[in-house]
Design a protein around this motif. Structure first.
Motif, PDB file in Angstrom:
ATOM      1  N   LEU A 283       0.790  -1.406   0.176  1.00 32.66           N
ATOM      2  CA  LEU A 283       0.130   0.195  -0.099  1.00 32.66           C
ATOM      3  C   LEU A 283       0.919   1.588   0.466  1.00 32.66           C
ATOM      4  N   LEU A 284       1.962   0.821   0.747  1.00 31.71           N
ATOM      5  CA  LEU A 284       3.100   2.523   0.888  1.00 31.71           C
ATOM      6  C   LEU A 284       3.578   2.586  -0.494  1.00 31.71           C
ATOM      7  N   LEU A 285       3.786   1.796  -1.127  1.00 27.00           N
ATOM      8  CA  LEU A 285       4.658   1.592  -2.649  1.00 27.00           C
ATOM      9  C   LEU A 285       3.988   2.126  -3.255  1.00 27.00           C
ATOM     10  N   GLN A 286       2.513   2.089  -3.556  1.00 28.66           N
ATOM     11  CA  GLN A 286       1.041   2.414  -3.895  1.00 28.66           C
ATOM     12  C   GLN A 286       0.765   3.865  -3.960  1.00 28.66           C
ATOM     13  N   HIS A 287       1.053   4.518  -2.918  1.00 30.80           N
ATOM     14  CA  HIS A 287       0.597   5.676  -2.135  1.00 30.80           C
ATOM     15  C   HIS A 287       2.122   6.973  -2.952  1.00 30.80           C
ATOM     16  N   ALA A 288       1.231   7.879  -3.240  1.00 34.16           N
ATOM     17  CA  ALA A 288       1.710   8.918  -3.905  1.00 34.16           C
ATOM     18  C   ALA A 288       2.625  10.317  -3.169  1.00 34.16           C
ATOM     19  N   PHE A 289       2.372  10.065  -1.665  1.00 32.34           N
ATOM     20  CA  PHE A 289       3.039  11.248  -0.159  1.00 32.34           C
ATOM     21  C   PHE A 289       3.371  12.238  -1.348  1.00 32.34           C
ATOM     22  N   PRO A 290       1.939  13.029  -1.411  1.00 33.64           N
ATOM     23  CA  PRO A 290       2.089  14.463  -1.469  1.00 33.64           C
ATOM     24  C   PRO A 290       2.379  15.159  -0.377  1.00 33.64           C
ATOM     25  N   GLY A 291       2.524  15.299   0.903  1.00 34.71           N
ATOM     26  CA  GLY A 291       3.388  15.237   2.122  1.00 34.71           C
ATOM     27  C   GLY A 291       4.247  15.164   1.990  1.00 34.71           C
ATOM     28  N   ASN A 292       5.072  14.410   1.239  1.00 34.08           N
ATOM     29  CA  ASN A 292       6.793  13.347   1.335  1.00 34.08           C
ATOM     30  C   ASN A 292       6.626  13.268   3.019  1.00 34.08           C
ATOM     31  N   ILE A 293       7.959  13.144   3.165  1.00 32.32           N
ATOM     32  CA  ILE A 293       8.481  12.901   4.420  1.00 32.32           C
ATOM     33  C   ILE A 293       7.278  13.053   5.493  1.00 32.32           C
ATOM     34  N   ARG A 294       7.547  14.307   5.922  1.00 34.69           N
ATOM     35  CA  ARG A 294       6.181  14.809   6.849  1.00 34.69           C
ATOM     36  C   ARG A 294       5.094  13.974   6.944  1.00 34.69           C
ATOM     37  N   GLU A 295       4.821  13.202   5.778  1.00 30.65           N
ATOM     38  CA  GLU A 295       3.474  12.783   6.071  1.00 30.65           C
ATOM     39  C   GLU A 295       3.677  11.439   5.508  1.00 30.65           C
ATOM     40  N   LEU A 296       4.745  10.832   5.430  1.00 26.99           N
ATOM     41  CA  LEU A 296       4.987   9.328   5.913  1.00 26.99           C
ATOM     42  C   LEU A 296       5.108   9.391   7.402  1.00 26.99           C
ATOM     43  N   GLU A 297       6.034  10.447   8.235  1.00 24.22           N
ATOM     44  CA  GLU A 297       6.566   9.959   9.403  1.00 24.22           C
ATOM     45  C   GLU A 297       4.738   9.916  10.350  1.00 24.22           C
ATOM     46  N   ASN A 298       3.747  11.125   9.498  1.00 24.67           N
ATOM     47  CA  ASN A 298       2.655  11.077  10.343  1.00 24.67           C
ATOM     48  C   ASN A 298       1.997   9.978  10.014  1.00 24.67           C
ATOM     49  N   ILE A 299       2.358   9.093   8.773  1.00 25.51           N
ATOM     50  CA  ILE A 299       1.367   8.116   8.199  1.00 25.51           C
ATOM     51  C   ILE A 299       1.375   6.894   9.377  1.00 25.51           C
ATOM     52  N   LEU A 300       3.174   6.662  10.044  1.00 22.90           N
ATOM     53  CA  LEU A 300       3.043   5.794  10.503  1.00 22.90           C
ATOM     54  C   LEU A 300       3.579   5.885  12.236  1.00 22.90           C
ATOM     55  N   GLU A 301       3.283   7.133  12.508  1.00 25.75           N
ATOM     56  CA  GLU A 301       2.663   7.602  13.877  1.00 25.75           C
ATOM     57  C   GLU A 301       2.051   7.323  14.380  1.00 25.75           C
ATOM     58  N   ARG A 302       0.694   7.787  12.756  1.00 28.70           N
ATOM     59  CA  ARG A 302      -0.826   7.113  13.606  1.00 28.70           C
ATOM     60  C   ARG A 302      -1.003   5.702  13.156  1.00 28.70           C
ATOM     61  N   ALA A 303      -0.312   4.919  12.722  1.00 31.23           N
ATOM     62  CA  ALA A 303      -0.539   3.882  12.860  1.00 31.23           C
ATOM     63  C   ALA A 303      -0.106   2.841  13.727  1.00 31.23           C
ATOM     64  N   ILE A 304       1.233   3.171  14.604  1.00 30.13           N
ATOM     65  CA  ILE A 304       1.656   2.194  15.475  1.00 30.13           C
ATOM     66  C   ILE A 304       0.173   2.815  16.262  1.00 30.13           C
ATOM     67  N   THR A 305      -0.051   4.185  16.740  1.00 25.15           N
ATOM     68  CA  THR A 305      -1.330   4.461  17.968  1.00 25.15           C
ATOM     69  C   THR A 305      -2.387   3.464  18.054  1.00 25.15           C
ATOM     70  N   LEU A 306      -3.078   3.258  16.203  1.00 30.36           N
ATOM     71  CA  LEU A 306      -3.869   2.660  15.970  1.00 30.36           C
ATOM     72  C   LEU A 306      -3.139   0.327  15.924  1.00 30.36           C
ATOM     73  N   SER A 307      -2.063   0.421  16.253  1.00 25.41           N
ATOM     74  CA  SER A 307      -2.266  -1.286  15.982  1.00 25.41           C
ATOM     75  C   SER A 307      -1.557  -1.526  17.502  1.00 25.41           C
ATOM     76  N   ASP A 308      -2.491  -2.719  17.719  1.00 26.50           N
ATOM     77  CA  ASP A 308      -2.447  -2.991  19.364  1.00 26.50           C
ATOM     78  C   ASP A 308      -1.279  -3.782  19.534  1.00 26.50           C
ATOM     79  N   THR A 309      -0.291  -4.345  18.140  1.00 27.70           N
ATOM     80  CA  THR A 309       0.413  -4.894  18.732  1.00 27.70           C
ATOM     81  C   THR A 309       1.690  -3.978  17.868  1.00 27.70           C
TER      82      THR A 309
END
Length: 417
Positions: A283-309
């Motif tokens: 999914l990450l490979l197919q994403h265009a990242f209009p916000g670039n590295i700042r957006e990527l960091e936000n996505i990962l931070e949100r994902a860690i918060t949502l994941s129970d493991t």
């Protein structure tokens, strides 16, 4: 000629700093010298203090610690060709005093590049002052940049040092320089040309020894053509241009950056380093990242918060495959095939409506993508996003609430902005 000598020295002993001293103060000669690799450019008659400063900066370049630092630009993660070229360019620019203009999309790391140019150069032990030109209120700009004397205007209860004076001996980084109003562009141009500053309310000018680095995500040449940015200032700050590639053009670097960000987040949060599921990687490979590295960091931070493991699944990323920049979105929405909907909108031929199709959902999906794109482009400022979409602020707020996007926006932002 002097330029030929300079080019010869650069080709044979590139580590030797060369300052050009001339009686002819043409801008094009200064630009040509700096682009050819000159350490600095001085015009006769030269003040002794300025000459002494240039010599001191040049001598610092031979310092062992600078030479060791120059070997490392480790803060820029990546191994693709464009990034290797960028690292090489940073090392070369660190040895110069030439003004540098850094071009790149939002979130690509323009300030990081500016800091590396400063840290790897002769000014490393002096201040690095970064300022977002779009964040300073217009009425306070002159005081912020040049300082003021006590009693020079209502509220000036004491002397204040401006940004230029704070950066004395070091580097001043003008981020989002395209946002400067025209009247400030005139004053900035004079300060750069004269290498001196006059605080508000003062009759005396203060000599400056400051290197100027600037950046914007906008097309500065286009703004010059539209007469929204001064051409003479453009050529003063854009002696040497550095372009930072967007994340979507650094395919092979994506997972190196992800690995670095996950390590950083795990360390900051005192948790075990998370692992990406294969579908999340796809999914990450197919994403265009209009916000670039700042957006990527936000996505990962949100994902860690949502994941129970410590395993990050695709659904934890909360991204959509066709969440492109605004221009790409418009093109893909109205000119190309919509695979998820099963029909195109670019042809004049009758379209076959897919089974279980919902016009309301289809239109809502388009609205959502365009609004998210506009908000990202304006750094989530609703007032500016509404202007970009040519709708009223109230209409945008209503639609965001309707689409369930209102909670993700700063509620303190007011329409008056």
């Amino acid at each position: 000629t002097g330029l030929e000598i300079l080019q010869y020295i650069q080709a044979n002993t590139p580590d030797l700093p060369v300052a050009v001293l001339t009686a002819f103060g043409q801008t094009d000669l200064a630009v040509s010298s700096l682009k050819a690799g000159a350490f600095d450019f001085l015009q006769k008659p030269v003040e002794l203090e300025k000459l002494r400063g240039v010599v001191q900066h040049a001598l610092k370049l031979s310092d062992k610690t600078i030479q060791e630092n120059t070997k490392h630009t480790c803060e820029i993660i990546g191994q693709c060709t464009k990034i290797e070229e960028l690292k090489s360019q940073i090392r070369k620019l660190a040895r110069s005093q030439a003004p540098v203009f850094i071009q790149g999309e939002s979130g690509t790391g323009k300030e990081l590049v500016a800091r590396l140019i400063h840290q790897l150069g002769a000014r490393a032990n002096k201040p690095f002052i970064a300022v977002n030109c779009g964040a300073i209120p217009t009425e306070l700009m002159e005081s912020e940049f040049f300082g003021h004397k006590k009693g020079s205007f209502t509220g000036a209860f004491e002397d204040k040092q401006g940004l230029f004076q704070s950066a004395q001996g070091g580097t001043l980084f003008l981020d989002e320089v395209a946002d400067l109003p025209l009247h400030m562009q005139v004053k900035l141009l004079r300060t750069i040309q004269e290498k001196s500053v006059r605080p508000v309310g003062s009759a005396k000018e203060i000599a400056l020894d400051v290197r100027i680095l600037s950046a914007t995500h906008k097309n500065l040449m286009k703004l010059v053509t539209e007469e929204r940015f001064r051409q003479d200032l453009y050529y003063r700050i854009n002696v040497i241009e550095v372009s930072i590639p967007p994340l979507r053009e650094r395919g092979e670097d994506l997972f190196l950056i992800i690995d670095h960000l996950l390590e950083k987040l795990a360390k900051n949060w005192a948790i075990k380093k998370p692992i990406l599921h294969q579908k999340a990687k796809e999914l990450l490979l197919q994403h265009a990242f209009p916000g670039n590295i700042r957006e990527l960091e936000n996505i990962l931070e949100r994902a860690i918060t949502l994941s129970d493991t410590n395993l990050i699944l695709a659904e934890h990323l909360r991204i959509k495959l066709q969440e492109f920049a605004r221009e790409s979105l418009l093109e893909s929405t109205f000119q190309t095939e919509q695979p998820s909907k099963g029909f195109t909108t670019s042809s004049d031929a009758p379209q076959k409506i897919p089974k279980n199709f919902s016009l309301e959902s289809y239109i809502s999906d388009i609205e959502r993508k365009l609004m998210v794109s506009a908000l990202e482009e304006t750094k989530w400022n609703r007032t500016h996003a509404a202007k970009l979409l040519n709708i009223s602020f109230r209409t945008l707020r209503y639609k965001l609430k309707k689409l369930g996007l209102d909670d993700s926006i700063d509620e303190s932002e007011e329409e008056s902005e």
